[in-house]
Design a protein around this motif. Structure first.
Motif: not given
Length: 237
Positions: A155-169, A175-185
């Protein structure tokens, strides 16, 4: 990083409306194309009778978000998608899982997914132990479920609410949306309106925040994608 000519990325999208599902790829669409990837977009839910893309010559599998739950085995399309994801892992195709995609990746790799006691909506900061891969943010969150990464993952990222990112191999679950833009929303909002979904958060306020942060969010997505591709291509396969 070294890829063959015309590298191919399979992208799994989720919504019964193909147009809305395609918009959910967000900035990852252009970011992958500018890196010379050919996108092979498929949906197990809105096109269940269409054969999924071959994985034999794919350099990347991206699994995007979904309004459905990664633990809802009543979904007729979920079992075939899980099998496909397992095939990609077995073939050592690097997987980038985004929100639902990160949850499904965690599940297939041996972790778990459950309803969250602390749903997250809007831009939040996260703590990271690998800032070159996942920067502190802020990152866009819009989820009511959460994953627990498999025991063998890091697990490489987290906050008080949840694990946010993990790597395996070669794989990265987010857990988050790096792809967000206005059209996506706006595509998400169109699906909410269609399905009569109501939220306990101010979705209009979040839309303003997305518009204000669009350029910075695009830059963070670009940096994350470069780091993920460099890392996954450097690992033995």
């Amino acid at each position: 990083m070294t890829y063959p000519n015309d590298p191919r990325a399979v992208v799994l999208v989720h919504d019964r409306d193909p147009a809305l599902a395609r918009r959910d790829i967000g900035t990852l669409d252009a970011e992958l194309r500018t890196r010379d990837f050919q996108l092979d977009v498929h949906s197990f839910d809105h096109s269940p009778d269409t054969a999924p893309p071959q994985l034999s010559d794919a350099q990347l599998l991206v699994v995007m978000g979904s309004p459905d739950a990664a633990y809802d085995d009543t979904l007729s399309w979920l079992e075939p998608e899980i099998a496909y994801l397992q095939d990609a892992i077995d073939a050592q195709v690097p997987v980038l899982g985004v929100c639902f995609g990160g949850q499904l990746l965690a599940r297939v790799l041996g972790g778990s997914v459950r309803k969250s006691e602390h749903p997250e909506y809007g831009f939040v900061e996260v703590e990271t132990s690998d800032p070159e891969l996942v920067a502190p943010g802020p990152w866009m969150e819009f989820h009511g479920d959460t994953f627990v990464a498999p025991a063998q993952a890091t697990v490489i990222a987290h906050n008080a609410a949840a694990q946010q990112a993990f790597v395996l191999g070669p794989h990265l679950g987010l857990q988050f949306h790096p792809e967000i833009d206005l059209d996506t929303y706006d595509a998400w909002a169109a699906a909410w309106a269609r399905d009569g979904v109501e939220h306990e958060v101010d979705v209009d306020r979040i839309r303003v925040a997305v518009a204000d942060a669009e350029a910075a969010a695009r830059a963070r997505c670009s940096t994350l994608l470069d780091a993920f591709l460099a890392r996954s291509s450097a690992l033995p396969r």
